[in-house]
Design a protein around this motif. Structure first.
Motif, PDB file in Angstrom:
ATOM      1  N   SER A  34     -28.372  -0.200 -23.415  1.00 27.35           N
ATOM      2  CA  SER A  34     -27.252   0.310 -24.539  1.00 27.35           C
ATOM      3  C   SER A  34     -25.710   0.412 -24.843  1.00 27.35           C
ATOM      4  O   SER A  34     -25.493   0.006 -25.224  1.00 27.35           O
ATOM      5  N   THR A  35     -25.452   0.046 -23.494  1.00 21.32           N
ATOM      6  CA  THR A  35     -23.856  -0.423 -22.983  1.00 21.32           C
ATOM      7  C   THR A  35     -23.238  -1.814 -22.900  1.00 21.32           C
ATOM      8  O   THR A  35     -22.595  -2.062 -22.980  1.00 21.32           O
ATOM      9  N   GLY A  36     -24.346  -2.744 -22.855  1.00 23.46           N
ATOM     10  CA  GLY A  36     -24.219  -3.893 -22.189  1.00 23.46           C
ATOM     11  C   GLY A  36     -24.089  -3.814 -20.756  1.00 23.46           C
ATOM     12  O   GLY A  36     -23.036  -5.326 -20.421  1.00 23.46           O
ATOM     13  N   GLU A  37     -23.368  -3.155 -19.918  1.00 23.83           N
ATOM     14  CA  GLU A  37     -23.309  -3.618 -18.515  1.00 23.83           C
ATOM     15  C   GLU A  37     -23.722  -3.834 -17.850  1.00 23.83           C
ATOM     16  O   GLU A  37     -25.139  -3.980 -17.810  1.00 23.83           O
ATOM     17  N   VAL A  38     -23.068  -4.944 -17.244  1.00 24.96           N
ATOM     18  CA  VAL A  38     -23.579  -5.809 -16.063  1.00 24.96           C
ATOM     19  C   VAL A  38     -23.932  -5.384 -15.105  1.00 24.96           C
ATOM     20  O   VAL A  38     -22.187  -5.010 -13.957  1.00 24.96           O
ATOM     21  N   ILE A  39     -24.982  -4.425 -14.838  1.00 27.08           N
ATOM     22  CA  ILE A  39     -25.733  -4.034 -13.553  1.00 27.08           C
ATOM     23  C   ILE A  39     -25.620  -4.950 -12.029  1.00 27.08           C
ATOM     24  O   ILE A  39     -25.154  -4.773 -11.002  1.00 27.08           O
ATOM     25  N   ASP A  40     -26.097  -5.849 -12.742  1.00 27.73           N
ATOM     26  CA  ASP A  40     -26.335  -7.090 -11.284  1.00 27.73           C
ATOM     27  C   ASP A  40     -26.276  -8.414 -11.669  1.00 27.73           C
ATOM     28  O   ASP A  40     -26.904  -8.348 -13.045  1.00 27.73           O
ATOM     29  N   SER A  41     -26.019  -9.551 -10.938  1.00 25.37           N
ATOM     30  CA  SER A  41     -26.109 -11.422 -11.814  1.00 25.37           C
ATOM     31  C   SER A  41     -25.694 -12.021 -10.816  1.00 25.37           C
ATOM     32  O   SER A  41     -24.537 -12.490 -10.122  1.00 25.37           O
ATOM     33  N   TYR A  42     -26.651 -13.565 -10.845  1.00 24.24           N
ATOM     34  CA  TYR A  42     -25.832 -14.665 -10.314  1.00 24.24           C
ATOM     35  C   TYR A  42     -26.853 -15.552 -11.207  1.00 24.24           C
ATOM     36  O   TYR A  42     -28.016 -16.171 -11.559  1.00 24.24           O
ATOM     37  N   ARG A  43     -26.245 -16.279 -11.512  1.00 26.96           N
ATOM     38  CA  ARG A  43     -26.441 -17.912 -12.050  1.00 26.96           C
ATOM     39  C   ARG A  43     -26.983 -18.033 -13.269  1.00 26.96           C
ATOM     40  O   ARG A  43     -27.879 -17.451 -13.439  1.00 26.96           O
ATOM     41  N   ALA A  44     -26.289 -16.076 -13.893  1.00 26.34           N
ATOM     42  CA  ALA A  44     -27.165 -15.992 -15.040  1.00 26.34           C
ATOM     43  C   ALA A  44     -27.171 -16.665 -16.453  1.00 26.34           C
ATOM     44  O   ALA A  44     -28.825 -16.817 -17.218  1.00 26.34           O
ATOM     45  N   ASP A  45     -26.560 -17.620 -16.603  1.00 28.60           N
ATOM     46  CA  ASP A  45     -27.256 -19.121 -17.500  1.00 28.60           C
ATOM     47  C   ASP A  45     -27.046 -20.220 -17.223  1.00 28.60           C
ATOM     48  O   ASP A  45     -27.543 -20.904 -17.847  1.00 28.60           O
ATOM     49  N   LYS A  46     -27.514 -20.375 -15.793  1.00 25.07           N
ATOM     50  CA  LYS A  46     -28.305 -21.573 -15.445  1.00 25.07           C
ATOM     51  C   LYS A  46     -29.868 -21.480 -15.573  1.00 25.07           C
ATOM     52  O   LYS A  46     -30.272 -20.341 -15.723  1.00 25.07           O
ATOM     53  N   VAL A  47     -29.928 -22.730 -16.383  1.00 21.34           N
ATOM     54  CA  VAL A  47     -31.729 -22.760 -16.807  1.00 21.34           C
ATOM     55  C   VAL A  47     -33.361 -22.779 -15.236  1.00 21.34           C
ATOM     56  O   VAL A  47     -32.029 -23.831 -14.811  1.00 21.34           O
ATOM     57  N   VAL A  48     -33.951 -22.661 -15.522  1.00 21.54           N
ATOM     58  CA  VAL A  48     -34.625 -22.400 -14.054  1.00 21.54           C
ATOM     59  C   VAL A  48     -36.563 -22.487 -15.328  1.00 21.54           C
ATOM     60  O   VAL A  48     -36.332 -21.921 -15.745  1.00 21.54           O
ATOM     61  N   PRO A  49     -37.037 -23.101 -14.385  1.00 23.06           N
ATOM     62  CA  PRO A  49     -38.377 -22.759 -15.193  1.00 23.06           C
ATOM     63  C   PRO A  49     -39.166 -21.285 -15.118  1.00 23.06           C
ATOM     64  O   PRO A  49     -39.321 -20.885 -14.278  1.00 23.06           O
ATOM     65  N   PRO A  50     -39.362 -20.689 -16.783  1.00 19.79           N
ATOM     66  CA  PRO A  50     -40.209 -19.542 -16.332  1.00 19.79           C
ATOM     67  C   PRO A  50     -41.272 -19.384 -15.958  1.00 19.79           C
ATOM     68  O   PRO A  50     -41.852 -17.792 -16.095  1.00 19.79           O
ATOM     69  N   ALA A  51     -42.172 -20.331 -16.171  1.00 25.67           N
ATOM     70  CA  ALA A  51     -43.903 -19.909 -15.670  1.00 25.67           C
ATOM     71  C   ALA A  51     -43.944 -19.210 -17.052  1.00 25.67           C
ATOM     72  O   ALA A  51     -43.483 -19.600 -18.160  1.00 25.67           O
ATOM     73  N   SER A  52     -44.993 -18.421 -17.062  1.00 22.36           N
ATOM     74  CA  SER A  52     -45.251 -17.602 -18.023  1.00 22.36           C
ATOM     75  C   SER A  52     -44.528 -16.789 -18.623  1.00 22.36           C
ATOM     76  O   SER A  52     -44.473 -15.523 -19.777  1.00 22.36           O
ATOM     77  N   VAL A  53     -43.292 -16.360 -18.127  1.00 18.45           N
ATOM     78  CA  VAL A  53     -41.924 -15.339 -18.947  1.00 18.45           C
ATOM     79  C   VAL A  53     -41.731 -16.489 -20.350  1.00 18.45           C
ATOM     80  O   VAL A  53     -41.435 -15.402 -21.166  1.00 18.45           O
ATOM     81  N   MET A  54     -42.481 -17.276 -20.379  1.00 16.53           N
ATOM     82  CA  MET A  54     -42.443 -17.866 -21.676  1.00 16.53           C
ATOM     83  C   MET A  54     -42.486 -17.229 -22.600  1.00 16.53           C
ATOM     84  O   MET A  54     -42.056 -17.529 -23.899  1.00 16.53           O
ATOM     85  N   LYS A  55     -44.039 -17.438 -22.462  1.00 14.86           N
ATOM     86  CA  LYS A  55     -44.612 -15.801 -23.388  1.00 14.86           C
ATOM     87  C   LYS A  55     -43.839 -15.689 -24.561  1.00 14.86           C
ATOM     88  O   LYS A  55     -44.154 -15.122 -25.897  1.00 14.86           O
ATOM     89  N   LEU A  56     -42.651 -15.428 -24.242  1.00 17.39           N
ATOM     90  CA  LEU A  56     -41.732 -13.728 -24.395  1.00 17.39           C
ATOM     91  C   LEU A  56     -41.137 -15.136 -26.038  1.00 17.39           C
ATOM     92  O   LEU A  56     -40.984 -13.842 -26.417  1.00 17.39           O
ATOM     93  N   LEU A  57     -40.797 -15.799 -25.296  1.00 20.97           N
ATOM     94  CA  LEU A  57     -40.069 -16.367 -26.605  1.00 20.97           C
ATOM     95  C   LEU A  57     -41.085 -16.941 -27.233  1.00 20.97           C
ATOM     96  O   LEU A  57     -41.051 -16.509 -29.169  1.00 20.97           O
ATOM     97  N   THR A  58     -42.521 -16.738 -27.368  1.00 13.95           N
ATOM     98  CA  THR A  58     -43.105 -16.874 -28.174  1.00 13.95           C
ATOM     99  C   THR A  58     -43.960 -15.963 -29.374  1.00 13.95           C
ATOM    100  O   THR A  58     -44.027 -16.244 -30.247  1.00 13.95           O
ATOM    101  N   THR A  59     -44.357 -14.705 -28.217  1.00 16.87           N
ATOM    102  CA  THR A  59     -44.738 -13.687 -28.785  1.00 16.87           C
ATOM    103  C   THR A  59     -43.563 -13.119 -29.523  1.00 16.87           C
ATOM    104  O   THR A  59     -43.758 -12.424 -31.305  1.00 16.87           O
ATOM    105  N   GLY A  60     -42.196 -12.835 -28.665  1.00 19.27           N
ATOM    106  CA  GLY A  60     -41.162 -12.897 -29.573  1.00 19.27           C
ATOM    107  C   GLY A  60     -41.124 -13.068 -30.610  1.00 19.27           C
ATOM    108  O   GLY A  60     -40.865 -12.047 -32.017  1.00 19.27           O
ATOM    109  N   ALA A  61     -41.029 -14.153 -31.189  1.00 19.16           N
ATOM    110  CA  ALA A  61     -40.771 -15.136 -32.898  1.00 19.16           C
ATOM    111  C   ALA A  61     -42.129 -14.659 -33.525  1.00 19.16           C
ATOM    112  O   ALA A  61     -41.296 -14.494 -34.643  1.00 19.16           O
ATOM    113  N   ALA A  62     -42.825 -14.635 -32.469  1.00 17.64           N
ATOM    114  CA  ALA A  62     -44.456 -14.579 -33.715  1.00 17.64           C
ATOM    115  C   ALA A  62     -44.097 -13.244 -34.280  1.00 17.64           C
ATOM    116  O   ALA A  62     -44.271 -12.844 -35.966  1.00 17.64           O
ATOM    117  N   LEU A  63     -43.928 -12.096 -33.730  1.00 19.60           N
ATOM    118  CA  LEU A  63     -43.497 -10.713 -33.906  1.00 19.60           C
ATOM    119  C   LEU A  63     -42.759 -10.807 -34.879  1.00 19.60           C
ATOM    120  O   LEU A  63     -43.053  -9.950 -36.149  1.00 19.60           O
TER     121      LEU A  63
END
Length: 462
Positions: free
Chosen positions: A33-62
Motif C-alpha cells: 500500500s505505501t511502497g515502504e521498503v521493508i528489506d532489500s539486497y541487490r534488488a535491481d540485479k537480474v538473476v535466473p528466476p527458474a519457475s518464478v518466470m511464469k509470473l511474467l507469462t501468466t500475468g501478461a496473458a491474463l
C-alpha cells in the motif's frame, strides 16, 4: 533503530548464512500500500528466476486476453460433401490449447465425432490432418538445455498439444546388470523407436532419463533403475502430439461408422494462402483463469510455454519464439516494470539464461494487485503450507496460509515471489531470488523460510 540499519540486520541473515552467504541473490520486500521498503539486497540485479518466470507469462496473458479467454481448436474441411461423402480432408486446426487430453481425458473426441456426423459426413475420401501451422516449427526452445529435451517437464510446444505432450514408457526391471525391457507406451505411440540403455542396478531411486527432439521417432533411454522392481513407468515427451490426436480422432470416427480412407497425417508449415475450408465445430478450452491456475499452482511448464507461444501469435503468424519474447518484454516495459536488463528466453523459466530482478517481480506483483483481474490472479497462486508448490513452505508456522506466491526450483536454487498477508491488514509484496547456493534446493528453502519468519517477527509480528 533507523530503517537503514534494520534492513542491514535483516539481510545479514541471508548474506552471512553458510548456505546462502556466497549465493547470487536479489531480494526486495515492500509494503504493497505505501511502497515502504521493508528489506532489500541487490534488488535491481537480474538473476535466473527458474519457475518464478511464469509470473511474467501468466500475468501478461491474463491482462492481454482476460480471465474468460478460451483457446479454440477448430474442426474444418476442404473440398465438398456429396451424398454423405467428404471429398477432401478433415482438419484439426490447433490454437495452442495446452489442455486437450490433459491427464488422459479424451471424452471430447466423442463430441467431435458427433459434430462430424451432424455435418452430414459418413465417409471421408481423404484423411484427418492435424493443422499445426499456427506456430513455426521451432517446437523446442533453443534456450533449453539439451539434457532436458525429451523429458516430460520439457516437451515440445505445438499448435496442437495433446495428452500433456507426455507419454508414460512402461519398463520391466530385471536382474542387476541387465537392461530394462520396454513393455509399452501409454498412450500407444505408433512408429516410435527406443534406443534403450537403461541399466538395472542395486539402487533405490529412479535414475532413468528420456531424450529426443520434436517430430523425431527416436527416443534415447539412459541411466539406471532399481533391479527386480517389476513394471514401472518413466515419463517422456510425445514427439508429435498433433499427429497422435489425428490418429485418435480417426479411430473414433471409424469406430462410430464413419469411413476414413487415408491414415492420419499432419501439416506443420504455415502458408499465407491456403485453399478455403468449411468450419464444422469449434472446441473451446476451459477459461484462462483455470489455465493460469494450473500453470502457477503446479508449475506446469507445458501450460506456461503454450501461453508464451500463443502471445507471440498476436504479432504475426506463424508465431515464433522471438515474437513471444518481444511481446512479453514490451508488455511489462510499457507498464513500468524494470525489464530493460532482463533476459527473457522462454515463458516457464526452464532456460538457464533467463534473468529477472527482484525489483521487476515486485513491480509486476504490485501492478497485478490493483488489476481488474486481481481475483483470478490471486486464485492462481499457491498458498504457503496448503497448496501446490508452496505446500512445503512454512507449514505449521505463523505464515501458513498467509503467503500467496510462485516458487522456482533448480539445483542449488530456490526462488519465491508473491504476497504476505500481515495481521494488521497490511500486505507485503516480495521477491527472494537465491541462485547457485551449495547443497540441495530444500536447504535453500529452509533458509528463506526462516528469513521470512524472522523478518515478520522483527517487524512486530508475534
Amino acid at each position: 533503530m533507523n530503517i537503514f540499519l534494520s534492513i542491514l540486520l535483516s539481510v545479514n541473515f541471508l548474506t552471512s548464512h553458510p548456505i546462502t552467504g556466497q549465493a547470487n541473490m536479489s531480494v526486495l520486500v515492500q509494503n504493497l500500500s505505501t511502497g515502504e521498503v521493508i528489506d532489500s539486497y541487490r534488488a535491481d540485479k537480474v538473476v535466473p528466476p527458474a519457475s518464478v518466470m511464469k509470473l511474467l507469462t501468466t500475468g501478461a496473458a491474463l491482462e492481454i486476453l482476460g480471465p474468460g479467454f478460451r483457446f479454440p481448436t477448430v474442426l474444418e474441411y476442404n473440398g465438398s460433401i456429396e451424398n454423405g461423402t467428404l471429398r477432401g480432408n478433415l482438419y484439426v486446426r490447433g490454437g495452442c490449447d495446452p489442455s486437450l487430453g490433459w491427464k488422459g481425458r479424451t471424452a471430447f473426441l466423442d463430441k467431435w465425432v458427433k459434430a462430424v456426423q451432424a455435418a452430414g459426413i459418413n465417409r471421408i475420401e481423404g484423411a484427418v490432418i492435424a493443422d499445426m501451422t499456427m506456430l513455426d516449427g521451432e517446437a523446442q526452445n533453443p534456450g533449453w538445455l539439451c539434457e532436458d529435451a525429451g523429458n516430460y517437464y520439457a516437451p515440445g510446444i505445438f499448435s496442437l498439444n495433446y495428452y500433456g505432450n507426455t507419454m508414460n514408457i512402461v519398463l520391466q526391471s530385471g536382474e542387476p546388470g541387465t537392461v530394462a525391457k520396454v513393455v509399452k507406451t501409454e498412450p500407444e505411440v505408433e512408429d516410435i523407436y527406443f534406443i534403450n540403455r537403461i541399466r538395472c542396478d542395486k539402487i533405490t531411486y529412479d535414475g532413468a532419463f528420456v531424450s529426443g527432439l520434436p517430430y523425431s521417432r527416436e527416443r534415447y533411454l539412459t541411466g539406471a533403475v532399481p533391479s527386480n522392481l517389476g513394471t514401472f513407468g518413466v515419463k517422456g515427451d510425445l514427439p508429435n502430439p498433433g499427429l497422435l490426436l489425428a490418429r485418435h480422432l480417426t479411430k473414433r470416427l471409424r469406430d462410430a461408422g464413419v469411413k476414413v480412407r487415408d491414415e492420419a497425417n499432419y501439416e506443420p508449415d504455415y502458408y499465407a494462402l491456403t485453399p478455403p475450408r468449411t468450419e464444422v465445430y469449434i472446441h473451446y478450452s476451459e477459461p484462462l483463469s483455470e489455465i493460469i491456475k494450473e500453470t502457477n499452482v503446479n508449475s506446469n511448464n507445458l501450460y506456461a510455454e503454450a501461453l508464451f507461444r500463443y502471445l507471440g501469435t498476436r504479432f504475426t503468424l506463424p508465431g515464433t519464439i522471438h515474437n513471444s519474447q518481444e511481446i512479453l518484454r514490451d508488455f511489462w516495459r510499457r507498464r513500468g516494470v524494470a525489464v530493460q536488463n532482463a533476459i527473457i528466453k522462454d515463458g516457464c523459466g526452464l532456460a538457464p539464461q533467463d534473468a529477472v530482478s527482484a525489483k521487476a517481480f515486485v513491480q509486476l506483483l504490485t501492478i497485478m494487485a490493483s488489476s481488474t483481474n486481481k481475483e483470478a490472479w490471486m486464485e492462481s497462486l499457491p498458498v504457503s503450507g496448503q497448496s501446490g508448490t508452496l505446500k512445503s513452505l512454512c507449514p505449521k508456522t505463523a505464515l501458513e496460509g498467509r503467503i500467496h506466491a510462485k516458487s522456482g526450483t533448480i539445483a542449488g536454487t530456490k526462488n519465491f515471489a508473491g504476497y504476505i498477508d500481515r495481521p494488521n491488514g497490511d500486505t507485503w509484496v516480495f521477491a527472494v531470488l537465491i541462485n547457485s547456493a551449495p547443497g540441495k534446493a530444500k536447504n535453500v528453502q529452509n533458509v528463506i523460510q526462516q528469513y521470512l519468519l524472522d523478518l515478520c517477527k522483527e517487524k512486530g509480528e508475534k
